[in-house]
Design a protein around this motif. Structure first.
Motif, PDB file in Angstrom:
ATOM      1  N   ALA A  49      52.600  34.278   4.463  1.00  0.00           N
ATOM      2  CA  ALA A  49      51.624  33.344   5.029  1.00  0.00           C
ATOM      3  C   ALA A  49      51.063  33.906   6.333  1.00  0.00           C
ATOM      4  O   ALA A  49      49.878  33.747   6.625  1.00  0.00           O
ATOM      5  CB  ALA A  49      52.257  31.978   5.245  1.00  0.00           C
ATOM      6  N   SER A  50      51.888  34.612   7.096  1.00  0.00           N
ATOM      7  CA  SER A  50      51.423  35.194   8.362  1.00  0.00           C
ATOM      8  C   SER A  50      50.366  36.271   8.122  1.00  0.00           C
ATOM      9  O   SER A  50      49.452  36.439   8.932  1.00  0.00           O
ATOM     10  CB  SER A  50      52.591  35.769   9.160  1.00  0.00           C
ATOM     11  OG  SER A  50      53.240  36.797   8.435  1.00  0.00           O
ATOM     12  N   SER A  51      50.445  37.005   7.011  1.00  0.00           N
ATOM     13  CA  SER A  51      49.426  38.012   6.679  1.00  0.00           C
ATOM     14  C   SER A  51      48.086  37.340   6.454  1.00  0.00           C
ATOM     15  O   SER A  51      47.044  37.848   6.874  1.00  0.00           O
ATOM     16  CB  SER A  51      49.801  38.784   5.413  1.00  0.00           C
ATOM     17  OG  SER A  51      50.936  39.558   5.612  1.00  0.00           O
ATOM     18  N   TYR A  52      48.121  36.208   5.786  1.00  0.00           N
ATOM     19  CA  TYR A  52      46.891  35.454   5.524  1.00  0.00           C
ATOM     20  C   TYR A  52      46.292  34.947   6.837  1.00  0.00           C
ATOM     21  O   TYR A  52      45.096  35.078   7.074  1.00  0.00           O
ATOM     22  CB  TYR A  52      47.160  34.305   4.567  1.00  0.00           C
ATOM     23  CG  TYR A  52      45.977  33.392   4.372  1.00  0.00           C
ATOM     24  CD1 TYR A  52      44.825  33.850   3.742  1.00  0.00           C
ATOM     25  CD2 TYR A  52      45.998  32.088   4.830  1.00  0.00           C
ATOM     26  CE1 TYR A  52      43.728  33.021   3.576  1.00  0.00           C
ATOM     27  CE2 TYR A  52      44.909  31.256   4.664  1.00  0.00           C
ATOM     28  CZ  TYR A  52      43.775  31.729   4.031  1.00  0.00           C
ATOM     29  OH  TYR A  52      42.689  30.915   3.876  1.00  0.00           O
ATOM     30  N   ARG A  53      47.147  34.403   7.705  1.00  0.00           N
ATOM     31  CA  ARG A  53      46.657  33.899   8.998  1.00  0.00           C
ATOM     32  C   ARG A  53      46.057  35.038   9.826  1.00  0.00           C
ATOM     33  O   ARG A  53      45.002  34.872  10.440  1.00  0.00           O
ATOM     34  CB  ARG A  53      47.791  33.213   9.757  1.00  0.00           C
ATOM     35  CG  ARG A  53      48.144  31.850   9.215  1.00  0.00           C
ATOM     36  CD  ARG A  53      49.089  31.101  10.137  1.00  0.00           C
ATOM     37  NE  ARG A  53      50.357  31.781  10.322  1.00  0.00           N
ATOM     38  CZ  ARG A  53      51.425  31.622   9.535  1.00  0.00           C
ATOM     39  NH1 ARG A  53      51.361  30.800   8.506  1.00  0.00           N
ATOM     40  NH2 ARG A  53      52.538  32.263   9.791  1.00  0.00           N
ATOM     41  N   THR A  54      46.698  36.196   9.814  1.00  0.00           N
ATOM     42  CA  THR A  54      46.189  37.361  10.546  1.00  0.00           C
ATOM     43  C   THR A  54      44.840  37.777   9.984  1.00  0.00           C
ATOM     44  O   THR A  54      43.904  38.079  10.734  1.00  0.00           O
ATOM     45  CB  THR A  54      47.183  38.536  10.454  1.00  0.00           C
ATOM     46  OG1 THR A  54      48.426  38.122  11.022  1.00  0.00           O
ATOM     47  CG2 THR A  54      46.670  39.756  11.185  1.00  0.00           C
ATOM     48  N   ARG A  55      44.697  37.762   8.686  1.00  0.00           N
ATOM     49  CA  ARG A  55      43.433  38.118   8.024  1.00  0.00           C
ATOM     50  C   ARG A  55      42.319  37.167   8.450  1.00  0.00           C
ATOM     51  O   ARG A  55      41.200  37.577   8.736  1.00  0.00           O
ATOM     52  CB  ARG A  55      43.630  38.099   6.506  1.00  0.00           C
ATOM     53  CG  ARG A  55      42.390  38.135   5.669  1.00  0.00           C
ATOM     54  CD  ARG A  55      41.753  39.507   5.644  1.00  0.00           C
ATOM     55  NE  ARG A  55      40.724  39.650   4.663  1.00  0.00           N
ATOM     56  CZ  ARG A  55      39.459  39.238   4.784  1.00  0.00           C
ATOM     57  NH1 ARG A  55      39.086  38.621   5.847  1.00  0.00           N
ATOM     58  NH2 ARG A  55      38.572  39.449   3.846  1.00  0.00           N
ATOM     59  N   LEU A  56      42.645  35.880   8.523  1.00  0.00           N
ATOM     60  CA  LEU A  56      41.660  34.885   8.968  1.00  0.00           C
ATOM     61  C   LEU A  56      41.215  35.135  10.401  1.00  0.00           C
ATOM     62  O   LEU A  56      40.032  35.066  10.710  1.00  0.00           O
ATOM     63  CB  LEU A  56      42.238  33.468   8.874  1.00  0.00           C
ATOM     64  CG  LEU A  56      42.306  32.832   7.504  1.00  0.00           C
ATOM     65  CD1 LEU A  56      42.931  31.445   7.615  1.00  0.00           C
ATOM     66  CD2 LEU A  56      40.941  32.740   6.865  1.00  0.00           C
ATOM     67  N   GLU A  57      42.178  35.424  11.265  1.00  0.00           N
ATOM     68  CA  GLU A  57      41.861  35.666  12.666  1.00  0.00           C
ATOM     69  C   GLU A  57      40.997  36.907  12.829  1.00  0.00           C
ATOM     70  O   GLU A  57      40.070  36.925  13.643  1.00  0.00           O
ATOM     71  CB  GLU A  57      43.143  35.795  13.491  1.00  0.00           C
ATOM     72  CG  GLU A  57      43.893  34.491  13.616  1.00  0.00           C
ATOM     73  CD  GLU A  57      45.293  34.668  14.151  1.00  0.00           C
ATOM     74  OE1 GLU A  57      45.656  35.783  14.577  1.00  0.00           O
ATOM     75  OE2 GLU A  57      46.035  33.666  14.172  1.00  0.00           O
ATOM     76  N   ASN A  58      41.281  37.957  12.063  1.00  0.00           N
ATOM     77  CA  ASN A  58      40.530  39.205  12.158  1.00  0.00           C
ATOM     78  C   ASN A  58      39.134  39.091  11.560  1.00  0.00           C
ATOM     79  O   ASN A  58      38.257  39.857  11.903  1.00  0.00           O
ATOM     80  CB  ASN A  58      41.288  40.346  11.482  1.00  0.00           C
ATOM     81  CG  ASN A  58      42.530  40.722  12.244  1.00  0.00           C
ATOM     82  OD1 ASN A  58      42.638  40.485  13.434  1.00  0.00           O
ATOM     83  ND2 ASN A  58      43.483  41.314  11.557  1.00  0.00           N
ATOM     84  N   ALA A  59      38.938  38.131  10.666  1.00  0.00           N
ATOM     85  CA  ALA A  59      37.644  37.958  10.018  1.00  0.00           C
ATOM     86  C   ALA A  59      36.623  37.287  10.948  1.00  0.00           C
ATOM     87  O   ALA A  59      35.440  37.335  10.705  1.00  0.00           O
ATOM     88  CB  ALA A  59      37.801  37.130   8.746  1.00  0.00           C
ATOM     89  N   ARG A  60      37.110  36.678  11.996  1.00  0.00           N
ATOM     90  CA  ARG A  60      36.206  35.953  12.911  1.00  0.00           C
ATOM     91  C   ARG A  60      35.478  36.875  13.825  1.00  0.00           C
ATOM     92  O   ARG A  60      35.686  37.850  14.253  1.00  0.00           O
ATOM     93  CB  ARG A  60      36.990  34.952  13.744  1.00  0.00           C
ATOM     94  CG  ARG A  60      37.488  33.844  12.868  1.00  0.00           C
ATOM     95  CD  ARG A  60      38.252  32.855  13.674  1.00  0.00           C
ATOM     96  NE  ARG A  60      38.787  31.861  12.765  1.00  0.00           N
ATOM     97  CZ  ARG A  60      39.681  30.983  13.085  1.00  0.00           C
ATOM     98  NH1 ARG A  60      40.163  30.954  14.293  1.00  0.00           N
ATOM     99  NH2 ARG A  60      40.111  30.108  12.232  1.00  0.00           N
TER     100      ARG A  60
END
Length: 60
Positions: A49-60
């Motif tokens: 789940a943390s990988s997904y959250r990191t991906r979201l943060e980097n996409a911004r």
């Protein structure tokens, strides 16, 4: 003390979260645009789940 296990997100769930199909998800993994999943055994893979959250943060 044992660390609490982090939730793993399966392929179907991940596709729903990112709004893309499996083909696109795997293309992103191959190109490095999305993190590699964890392979638990020969039939079970998923993303932390943390990988997904990191991906979201980097996409911004």
């Amino acid at each position: 003390m044992r660390e609490e296990q982090e939730h793993l997100i399966g392929i179907k769930e991940m596709c729903g979260l990112i709004g893309r199909d499996r083909r696109t998800l795997w293309a992103w993994v191959r190109s490095g645009k999305f993190p590699e999943p964890l392979r638990i055994n020969s039939r079970t893979i998923g993303w932390r789940a943390s990988s997904y959250r990191t991906r979201l943060e980097n996409a911004r």
